[in-house]
Design an enzyme around this catalytic site. Structure first.
Site, mmCIF file in Angstrom:
data_model
loop_
_atom_site.group_PDB
_atom_site.id
_atom_site.type_symbol
_atom_site.label_atom_id
_atom_site.label_comp_id
_atom_site.label_asym_id
_atom_site.label_seq_id
_atom_site.Cartn_x
_atom_site.Cartn_y
_atom_site.Cartn_z
ATOM 1 N N LYS A 172 17.485 9.744 -6.346
ATOM 2 C CA LYS A 172 17.540 8.511 -5.564
ATOM 3 C C LYS A 172 16.938 7.342 -6.335
ATOM 4 O O LYS A 172 17.533 6.252 -6.408
ATOM 5 C CB LYS A 172 16.803 8.696 -4.234
ATOM 6 N N ASN A 208 0.825 -1.202 0.000
ATOM 7 C CA ASN A 208 0.000 0.000 0.000
ATOM 8 C C ASN A 208 0.862 1.255 0.000
ATOM 9 O O ASN A 208 0.373 2.357 0.225
ATOM 10 C CB ASN A 208 -0.925 0.001 1.221
ATOM 11 N N LYS A 239 6.054 3.427 -3.820
ATOM 12 C CA LYS A 239 6.343 2.274 -4.669
ATOM 13 C C LYS A 239 5.361 2.217 -5.838
ATOM 14 O O LYS A 239 5.746 1.922 -6.975
ATOM 15 C CB LYS A 239 6.247 0.978 -3.855
ATOM 16 N N ASP A 254 10.299 -6.718 -1.477
ATOM 17 C CA ASP A 254 10.796 -6.865 -0.111
ATOM 18 C C ASP A 254 12.177 -6.241 -0.072
ATOM 19 O O ASP A 254 13.033 -6.555 -0.913
ATOM 20 C CB ASP A 254 10.842 -8.332 0.328
#
Length: 210
Positions: A190, A16, A20, A78
């Site tokens: 970044k 969520n 991302k 992950d």
């Protein structure tokens, strides 16, 4: 030749995290991929139980969980920080290193404290760390051949936070070649060099060259 999963117009993101979600959408738009990425919350999908022992295992667990409930292809991320002299801790427990999930201030404080004896014993040697990101993409919940992409971003671990941007351990992650911490970079800069950015571009290459 491209991967058959690209024929599916909708994927679910097993997260969520809006940052991302934006990164995936931007990546696919730049690659001219007509794929709608939907965050799992929008489909009432709860978080998976991450009981794997590695980034790869947990990414696959999350992707399968989201795909099983949604019936759609699913992609999961992950990620975390590994410090070799700590046997790669905090690793998969990065988000809850100090006990409470997502408390970046406490996590950073614990890392600083844990590394202090090493700093005192080796004051002239930088402490190396690696940000890790593993992406797992499954066509369906029982997909025997998940697509895996990994990104590693090496830096040094600072003794005190520096910078106000980013999140997590970014203020402690020093990039000697830039003379900045990850928390001093713009989001665009970044994302172009980070572990997640690397993993996302590796994933895209696999999809387009399958």
């Amino acid at each position: 030749m491209t991967h058959t999963i690209l024929q599916h117009p909708r994927w679910v993101l097993a997260s969520n995290n809006q940052g991302k979600l934006a990164e995936f959408r931007n990546l696919f738009t730049d690659a001219n991929l007509d794929i709608e990425v939907i965050p799992q919350k929008q489909l009432d999908i709860s978080d998976a139980i991450e009981d794997g022992l590695s980034f790869v295992e947990n990414a696959i667990i999350k992707a399968r969980h989201a795909s099983r409930i949604s019936g759609l292809p699913a992609i999961a991320d992950d990620s975390g920080l590994c410090v070799p002299i700590l046997n790669n801790a905090p690793g998969i427990y990065s988000a809850r290193y100090a006990g409470e999930h997502g408390n970046a201030q406490n996590n950073n404080a614990k890392l600083i404290q844990t590394l202090q004896p090493y700093r005192e014993a080796h004051s002239d040697t930088p402490i190396i760390g690696h940000f890790v990101c593993v992406l797992a993409l499954v066509q369906h919940a029982d997909d025997p051949l998940p697509i895996i992409a990994q990104g590693l971003w090496q830096g040094e671990i600072l003794a005190a936070p520096k910078g106000d941007n980013g999140f997590g351990y970014d203020p402690l992650f020093w990039l000697p070649e830039l003379q900045k911490s990850a928390a001093e970079l713009s989001s665009q800069h970044k994302n172009s060099i980070s572990h997640r950015g690397q993993a996302m571009h590796t994933l895209l290459k696999q999809l387009l060259n399958a």
